[in-house]
Design a protein around this motif. Sequence first.
Motif, PDB file in Angstrom:
ATOM      1  N   LYS A  36       0.843  -1.196   0.000  1.00 33.83           N
ATOM      2  CA  LYS A  36       0.000   0.000   0.000  1.00 33.83           C
ATOM      3  C   LYS A  36       0.879   1.248   0.000  1.00 33.83           C
ATOM      4  O   LYS A  36       1.745   1.399   0.866  1.00 33.83           O
ATOM      5  N   PRO A  37       0.672   2.151  -0.964  1.00 34.74           N
ATOM      6  CA  PRO A  37       1.433   3.414  -0.921  1.00 34.74           C
ATOM      7  C   PRO A  37       0.946   4.296   0.217  1.00 34.74           C
ATOM      8  O   PRO A  37      -0.253   4.435   0.436  1.00 34.74           O
ATOM      9  N   MET A  38       1.877   4.862   0.945  1.00 31.19           N
ATOM     10  CA  MET A  38       1.544   5.728   2.089  1.00 31.19           C
ATOM     11  C   MET A  38       2.273   7.050   1.908  1.00 31.19           C
ATOM     12  O   MET A  38       3.400   7.228   2.381  1.00 31.19           O
ATOM     13  N   PRO A  39       1.663   7.992   1.190  1.00 31.80           N
ATOM     14  CA  PRO A  39       2.316   9.294   1.039  1.00 31.80           C
ATOM     15  C   PRO A  39       2.293  10.061   2.356  1.00 31.80           C
ATOM     16  O   PRO A  39       1.528   9.734   3.267  1.00 31.80           O
ATOM     17  N   PRO A  40       3.143  11.069   2.499  1.00 34.73           N
ATOM     18  CA  PRO A  40       3.177  11.815   3.763  1.00 34.73           C
ATOM     19  C   PRO A  40       1.835  12.465   4.077  1.00 34.73           C
ATOM     20  O   PRO A  40       1.118  12.913   3.187  1.00 34.73           O
ATOM     21  N   ALA A  41       1.515  12.477   5.369  1.00 35.65           N
ATOM     22  CA  ALA A  41       0.255  13.043   5.859  1.00 35.65           C
ATOM     23  C   ALA A  41       0.561  14.039   6.971  1.00 35.65           C
ATOM     24  O   ALA A  41       1.657  14.044   7.537  1.00 35.65           O
ATOM     25  N   PRO A  42      -0.404  14.884   7.325  1.00 35.68           N
ATOM     26  CA  PRO A  42      -0.144  15.910   8.350  1.00 35.68           C
ATOM     27  C   PRO A  42       0.036  15.361   9.759  1.00 35.68           C
ATOM     28  O   PRO A  42       0.660  16.004  10.594  1.00 35.68           O
ATOM     29  N   GLN A  43      -0.531  14.176  10.034  1.00 32.16           N
ATOM     30  CA  GLN A  43      -0.486  13.643  11.386  1.00 32.16           C
ATOM     31  C   GLN A  43       0.890  13.045  11.702  1.00 32.16           C
ATOM     32  O   GLN A  43       1.653  12.667  10.804  1.00 32.16           O
ATOM     33  N   GLN A  44       1.179  12.940  12.997  1.00 26.74           N
ATOM     34  CA  GLN A  44       2.301  12.161  13.503  1.00 26.74           C
ATOM     35  C   GLN A  44       1.707  11.034  14.328  1.00 26.74           C
ATOM     36  O   GLN A  44       0.591  11.151  14.842  1.00 26.74           O
ATOM     37  N   TRP A  45       2.442   9.914  14.466  1.00 17.84           N
ATOM     38  CA  TRP A  45       1.809   8.663  14.859  1.00 17.84           C
ATOM     39  C   TRP A  45       2.595   7.898  15.915  1.00 17.84           C
ATOM     40  O   TRP A  45       3.822   7.979  15.964  1.00 17.84           O
ATOM     41  N   LEU A  46       1.832   7.114  16.678  1.00 16.40           N
ATOM     42  CA  LEU A  46       2.385   6.071  17.538  1.00 16.40           C
ATOM     43  C   LEU A  46       1.744   4.760  17.088  1.00 16.40           C
ATOM     44  O   LEU A  46       0.528   4.594  17.223  1.00 16.40           O
ATOM     45  N   TYR A  47       2.545   3.850  16.517  1.00 15.81           N
ATOM     46  CA  TYR A  47       2.044   2.601  15.946  1.00 15.81           C
ATOM     47  C   TYR A  47       2.447   1.413  16.805  1.00 15.81           C
ATOM     48  O   TYR A  47       3.567   1.371  17.338  1.00 15.81           O
ATOM     49  N   PHE A  48       1.541   0.423  16.857  1.00 16.90           N
ATOM     50  CA  PHE A  48       1.844  -0.884  17.446  1.00 16.90           C
ATOM     51  C   PHE A  48       1.462  -1.970  16.444  1.00 16.90           C
ATOM     52  O   PHE A  48       0.404  -1.890  15.805  1.00 16.90           O
ATOM     53  N   TYR A  49       2.322  -2.995  16.330  1.00 18.14           N
ATOM     54  CA  TYR A  49       2.075  -4.144  15.453  1.00 18.14           C
ATOM     55  C   TYR A  49       2.123  -5.412  16.303  1.00 18.14           C
ATOM     56  O   TYR A  49       3.166  -6.039  16.441  1.00 18.14           O
ATOM     57  N   PRO A  50       0.981  -5.819  16.886  1.00 20.78           N
ATOM     58  CA  PRO A  50       1.000  -6.917  17.862  1.00 20.78           C
ATOM     59  C   PRO A  50       1.096  -8.323  17.258  1.00 20.78           C
ATOM     60  O   PRO A  50       1.240  -9.285  18.012  1.00 20.78           O
ATOM     61  N   ARG A  51       0.991  -8.467  15.947  1.00 19.57           N
ATOM     62  CA  ARG A  51       1.044  -9.803  15.352  1.00 19.57           C
ATOM     63  C   ARG A  51       2.302  -9.930  14.480  1.00 19.57           C
ATOM     64  O   ARG A  51       3.401  -9.822  14.968  1.00 19.57           O
ATOM     65  N   ASP A  52       2.149 -10.130  13.185  1.00 16.68           N
ATOM     66  CA  ASP A  52       3.312 -10.320  12.318  1.00 16.68           C
ATOM     67  C   ASP A  52       4.046  -9.003  12.076  1.00 16.68           C
ATOM     68  O   ASP A  52       3.468  -7.918  12.182  1.00 16.68           O
ATOM     69  N   SER A  70       6.687  -1.618  17.892  1.00 16.54           N
ATOM     70  CA  SER A  70       6.070  -0.296  18.038  1.00 16.54           C
ATOM     71  C   SER A  70       7.046   0.753  17.523  1.00 16.54           C
ATOM     72  O   SER A  70       8.247   0.656  17.755  1.00 16.54           O
ATOM     73  N   ILE A  71       6.501   1.772  16.834  1.00 17.77           N
ATOM     74  CA  ILE A  71       7.326   2.857  16.325  1.00 17.77           C
ATOM     75  C   ILE A  71       6.626   4.197  16.545  1.00 17.77           C
ATOM     76  O   ILE A  71       5.405   4.273  16.613  1.00 17.77           O
ATOM     77  N   VAL A  72       7.436   5.236  16.652  1.00 17.27           N
ATOM     78  CA  VAL A  72       6.956   6.618  16.644  1.00 17.27           C
ATOM     79  C   VAL A  72       7.343   7.205  15.293  1.00 17.27           C
ATOM     80  O   VAL A  72       8.503   7.106  14.870  1.00 17.27           O
ATOM     81  N   VAL A  73       6.368   7.799  14.619  1.00 13.41           N
ATOM     82  CA  VAL A  73       6.599   8.384  13.304  1.00 13.41           C
ATOM     83  C   VAL A  73       6.478   9.893  13.422  1.00 13.41           C
ATOM     84  O   VAL A  73       5.427  10.420  13.799  1.00 13.41           O
ATOM     85  N   GLY A  74       7.556  10.590  13.094  1.00 11.98           N
ATOM     86  CA  GLY A  74       7.579  12.039  13.175  1.00 11.98           C
ATOM     87  C   GLY A  74       7.096  12.687  11.902  1.00 11.98           C
ATOM     88  O   GLY A  74       6.407  12.066  11.089  1.00 11.98           O
ATOM     89  N   PRO A  75       7.440  13.946  11.675  1.00 16.13           N
ATOM     90  CA  PRO A  75       6.982  14.662  10.482  1.00 16.13           C
ATOM     91  C   PRO A  75       7.570  14.047   9.212  1.00 16.13           C
ATOM     92  O   PRO A  75       8.783  13.847   9.112  1.00 16.13           O
TER      93      PRO A  75
END
Length: 282
Positions: A36-52, A70-75
């Motif tokens: 999936k293409p994910m172009p830059p967006a205005p939000q910043q994120w805290l992601y968790f991937y609990p499975r694969d 888990s990752i933190v995604v900045g600007p």
Amino acid sequence: MVLRFQQPALPLRPYVQFYMLVHAHYDGLDPAKAVKPMPPAPQQWLYFYPRDQMRTFHYGQGREISSPRSIVVGPQVSRVDLRFPPNHLMVCAAFWPGGLHRLLGVPVKELFDFSIESRALLGPAVTEVEDRLAETTDYTAMLGVLETYLLGTLRRLRPHPERPLDRLLPALLPTGRTTASLDHLAAEACLSPRQFERGFFERVGMSPKLYARIVRFDRAFRLKEAQPDLDWLAVAVQVGYYDYRHLVRDFKEFAGVTPPQLLAAETSHTRVVGASSSFRPA
């Protein structure tokens, strides 16, 4: 596929825009097609991937990255292609402009166009969140685990008193005021233009001008997704581009392709997901 959005609890709303949970099983699918293409967006994120484990290709860095739990995604200013695993589960929080910096104390200007493992930035408390999400099978409970962590962080860190600039930043996205002049925004925040730009950079991690371009680019792509019958010139005009040529310039800079090419990549992913993903309990 399961897709859920949830509003944060009232005390977190100045910082967190929404929570999102996605769960899909790509049974028997060639991993090269689950992109999936994910172009830059205005939000910043805290992601968790609990499975694969999730893998991404970062266009700005020109390399493939295997994500930790888990990752933190900045600007962001570069496109990322998401390469989904067979059992893809994602639980995340999207932050308002300035929210990640204020709530979690993240030095966002040092995260410009890359992500970092959450534990390296936020400390060992994130490990407990990762473990609890890995053990949980109920989607509502998963979102509750994330919110409990953020509420605890709010109580523990006690963010600095809100300033006029902090109140202004979350209003920029829904109102579309990123197109206002720097002088006008600075006056709303009771700051000089130079003070506003310095405070904005500290909280958002990029200049107001660059951020406004990211917001406009994101609005254009989302508008076309929502209204596919609109031609690209109409999209450009509606979101504030001077003409189609300026729209193409931003798409090539932020996504590496023309507007029709990015939409085609997104449509291809949607078609593959619709044909191949399935729902099973978490």
